[in-house]
Write a protein that holds these residues in place. Structure first.
Motif, PDB file in Angstrom:
ATOM      1  N   LYS A  90     -25.458  91.012  57.075  1.00 24.76           N
ATOM      2  CA  LYS A  90     -24.484  91.037  56.313  1.00 24.76           C
ATOM      3  C   LYS A  90     -23.490  89.990  56.649  1.00 24.76           C
ATOM      4  O   LYS A  90     -22.802  89.388  55.639  1.00 24.76           O
ATOM      5  CB  LYS A  90     -23.750  92.462  56.692  1.00 24.76           C
ATOM      6  N   SER A  91     -23.170  89.480  57.689  1.00 26.05           N
ATOM      7  CA  SER A  91     -22.311  88.552  57.991  1.00 26.05           C
ATOM      8  C   SER A  91     -22.579  87.012  57.235  1.00 26.05           C
ATOM      9  O   SER A  91     -21.728  86.174  56.945  1.00 26.05           O
ATOM     10  CB  SER A  91     -22.396  87.916  59.576  1.00 26.05           C
ATOM     11  N   CYS A  92     -24.042  86.964  56.697  1.00 24.29           N
ATOM     12  CA  CYS A  92     -24.212  85.752  55.737  1.00 24.29           C
ATOM     13  C   CYS A  92     -24.227  86.106  54.406  1.00 24.29           C
ATOM     14  O   CYS A  92     -23.131  85.364  53.762  1.00 24.29           O
ATOM     15  CB  CYS A  92     -25.551  85.096  56.363  1.00 24.29           C
ATOM     16  N   LEU A  93     -24.855  86.885  54.038  1.00 21.86           N
ATOM     17  CA  LEU A  93     -25.021  87.153  52.477  1.00 21.86           C
ATOM     18  C   LEU A  93     -23.887  87.746  51.977  1.00 21.86           C
ATOM     19  O   LEU A  93     -23.516  87.628  50.636  1.00 21.86           O
ATOM     20  CB  LEU A  93     -26.353  87.712  52.306  1.00 21.86           C
ATOM     21  N   LEU A  94     -23.024  88.509  52.693  1.00 21.37           N
ATOM     22  CA  LEU A  94     -21.818  89.082  52.118  1.00 21.37           C
ATOM     23  C   LEU A  94     -20.603  88.202  52.590  1.00 21.37           C
ATOM     24  O   LEU A  94     -19.464  88.659  52.326  1.00 21.37           O
ATOM     25  CB  LEU A  94     -21.660  90.737  52.861  1.00 21.37           C
ATOM     26  N   GLY A 110     -23.419  80.065  68.311  1.00 21.59           N
ATOM     27  CA  GLY A 110     -23.960  78.703  68.344  1.00 21.59           C
ATOM     28  C   GLY A 110     -24.475  78.300  66.795  1.00 21.59           C
ATOM     29  O   GLY A 110     -24.687  77.282  66.608  1.00 21.59           O
ATOM     30  N   ASP A 111     -24.664  79.498  66.198  1.00 26.38           N
ATOM     31  CA  ASP A 111     -25.197  79.374  64.865  1.00 26.38           C
ATOM     32  C   ASP A 111     -24.406  79.227  63.750  1.00 26.38           C
ATOM     33  O   ASP A 111     -23.359  80.336  63.614  1.00 26.38           O
ATOM     34  CB  ASP A 111     -25.866  80.804  64.545  1.00 26.38           C
ATOM     35  N   ASP A 112     -24.058  78.096  63.194  1.00 26.01           N
ATOM     36  CA  ASP A 112     -23.051  77.654  62.245  1.00 26.01           C
ATOM     37  C   ASP A 112     -23.384  78.322  60.834  1.00 26.01           C
ATOM     38  O   ASP A 112     -22.726  77.651  59.723  1.00 26.01           O
ATOM     39  CB  ASP A 112     -22.797  76.140  62.224  1.00 26.01           C
ATOM     40  N   THR A 113     -24.429  79.031  60.644  1.00 23.42           N
ATOM     41  CA  THR A 113     -24.927  79.531  59.125  1.00 23.42           C
ATOM     42  C   THR A 113     -24.229  80.894  58.985  1.00 23.42           C
ATOM     43  O   THR A 113     -24.647  81.498  57.910  1.00 23.42           O
ATOM     44  CB  THR A 113     -26.416  79.572  58.968  1.00 23.42           C
ATOM     45  N   ASP A 114     -23.494  81.288  59.945  1.00 23.48           N
ATOM     46  CA  ASP A 114     -22.753  82.698  59.565  1.00 23.48           C
ATOM     47  C   ASP A 114     -23.785  83.817  59.909  1.00 23.48           C
ATOM     48  O   ASP A 114     -23.652  84.647  59.376  1.00 23.48           O
ATOM     49  CB  ASP A 114     -22.009  82.902  58.162  1.00 23.48           C
ATOM     50  N   ILE A 134     -27.102  81.547  42.102  1.00 18.74           N
ATOM     51  CA  ILE A 134     -26.096  81.749  43.071  1.00 18.74           C
ATOM     52  C   ILE A 134     -26.347  80.916  44.316  1.00 18.74           C
ATOM     53  O   ILE A 134     -27.457  80.338  44.469  1.00 18.74           O
ATOM     54  CB  ILE A 134     -26.138  83.570  43.417  1.00 18.74           C
ATOM     55  N   ILE A 135     -25.501  81.050  45.343  1.00 15.45           N
ATOM     56  CA  ILE A 135     -25.775  80.332  46.520  1.00 15.45           C
ATOM     57  C   ILE A 135     -26.608  81.203  47.457  1.00 15.45           C
ATOM     58  O   ILE A 135     -26.462  82.408  47.545  1.00 15.45           O
ATOM     59  CB  ILE A 135     -24.478  80.109  47.317  1.00 15.45           C
ATOM     60  N   MET A 136     -27.812  80.619  48.025  1.00 14.38           N
ATOM     61  CA  MET A 136     -28.768  81.235  48.815  1.00 14.38           C
ATOM     62  C   MET A 136     -29.515  80.380  49.833  1.00 14.38           C
ATOM     63  O   MET A 136     -29.895  79.189  49.176  1.00 14.38           O
ATOM     64  CB  MET A 136     -29.809  82.224  47.850  1.00 14.38           C
ATOM     65  N   GLU A 137     -29.941  81.013  50.968  1.00 10.30           N
ATOM     66  CA  GLU A 137     -30.307  80.132  51.930  1.00 10.30           C
ATOM     67  C   GLU A 137     -31.731  80.648  52.475  1.00 10.30           C
ATOM     68  O   GLU A 137     -31.738  82.031  52.811  1.00 10.30           O
ATOM     69  CB  GLU A 137     -29.269  79.859  53.092  1.00 10.30           C
TER      70      GLU A 137
END
Length: 366
Positions: free
Chosen positions: A191-195, A230-234, A172-175
């Protein structure tokens, strides 16, 4: 030390055959807290204008080199260089900066961007056996925002080959910047990122939690809502909320009600206050102010004091020639209770929409 990883090499490192169906958690592996001793910290050296356009790459380089020097005071620094020419350039720059080259290791392989926290290896360890393993999460450049990213996606296996470590791929995709650990079984994320459907649209929250537990070797997933402007990683967690010990969290807050970050950081703070750790206790929460808006060329960057790196030499904290710099340093000095605080300028680095934690991934010492 030197290692060349050719793009056409596909050496497969896997768990032993009799354990291949077991997850890292079932095998006794876990992701250590960042404050645990490091063998090294890994970086992917920036070499193109994917994140720093025009002359900004050259302008940020002195701050990046100062970052390498600070880490190297307490541990090795593993540098992933795009090619041999870049490696030789780096050696020259580090020599001029006064870095001890005996503390530097190189892997030469093609790379796309510099954010090693997100595309680099995730190291898990077995405390009982002293074994170390790499988790090779998938990387899609924060929801496909910045192609190409296939060279960066190959980085964990290149590091595994260099270190002769087993590697496991959850599929899966993970950062790495989206997760934060206390070393005692708890993981923080947003939640905004992983979901976000641009990562793993086929998985629901419960399924994602199970995979995090299985491959990071943790027992509990705690959720905040979102990230900063400003954070483009969600909404990566490492810009807003960090553990400083097993039961203490520093949480970014914005006191200006008219600021774009006020509402989301206040929501996150209220969620943190409702959380309970595995021992049933509410975490201690230390409020960490945001810098006054860090604006470069009319762009509001995701400047945050929470994007610090905990390394053997101390805690490397980004500062911005900002009125709130010293306030944040003082708070973090108390929060880390004796660990050295190392403030470094990130006024040029932050244009790339990340800072010291985003650029690095620690390798634990076992």
């Amino acid at each position: 030390m030197h290692f060349i990883f050719e793009q056409n090499q596909y050496i497969s490192y896997t768990l032993a055959a009799n354990t291949a169906s077991s997850t890292p958690r079932e095998l006794g592996f876990t992701f250590p807290a960042e404050w645990a001793p490091h063998r090294a910290t890994w970086l992917t050296f920036p070499h193109n204008d994917a994140s720093w356009q025009g002359d900004k790459l050259a302008k940020m380089r002195p701050q990046y080199l100062a970052f390498i020097k600070a880490i190297s005071e307490g541990e090795n620094v593993g540098i992933i260089a795009n090619d041999e020419a870049l490696k030789q350039f780096i050696i020259g720059e580090l020599t001029k900066t006064g870095v001890d080259l005996a503390k530097i290791e190189f892997i030469v392989k093609p790379t796309n961007d510099a954010w090693c926290r997100d595309h680099g290896p995730s190291f898990v360890v077995n405390p009982k056996t002293g074994e170390k393993m790499i988790v090779d999460w998938g990387h899609n450049a924060w929801g496909g925002k910045y192609p190409p990213y296939d060279d960066d996606n190959r980085t964990p296996r290149a590091v595994a080959e260099y270190l002769n470590l087993p590697v496991v791929n959850p599929g899966i995709i993970m950062e790495g910047g989206s997760v934060e650990f206390n070393g005692a079984g708890s993981l923080l994320t947003s939640k905004s990122c992983l979901l976000n459907p641009n990562r793993n649209p086929h998985l629901n929250q419960g399924q994602i939690e199970q995979i995090l537990c299985d491959y990071y070797g943790i027992e509990q997933v705690l959720w905040v809502e979102d990230g900063i402007v400003g954070d483009d990683t969600d909404g990566h967690i490492d810009d807003t909320t960090r553990f400083v010990n097993e039961d203490t969290i520093v949480a970014c807050v914005e006191t200006d009600r008219n600021d774009e970050n006020f509402a989301v950081l206040n929501t996150n703070l209220q969620m943190l206050k409702e959380m309970r750790l595995l021992n049933g206790k509410q975490p201690n929460i230390i409020e960490l102010p945001m810098p006054k808006a860090v604006i470069i060329d009319d762009f509001r960057t995701p400047g945050s004091y929470a994007n610090f790196l905990i390394c053997n030499a101390g805690v490397i904290v980004p500062v911005f020639n900002n009125p709130h710099d010293q306030i944040a340093i003082d708070i973090l000095e108390k929060a880390f209770n004796g660990r050295k605080i190392i403030p470094l300028l990130a006024t040029e680095i932050i244009w790339g929409q990340g800072s010291f934690h985003c650029l690095s991934q620690q390798e634990p010492l076992v």
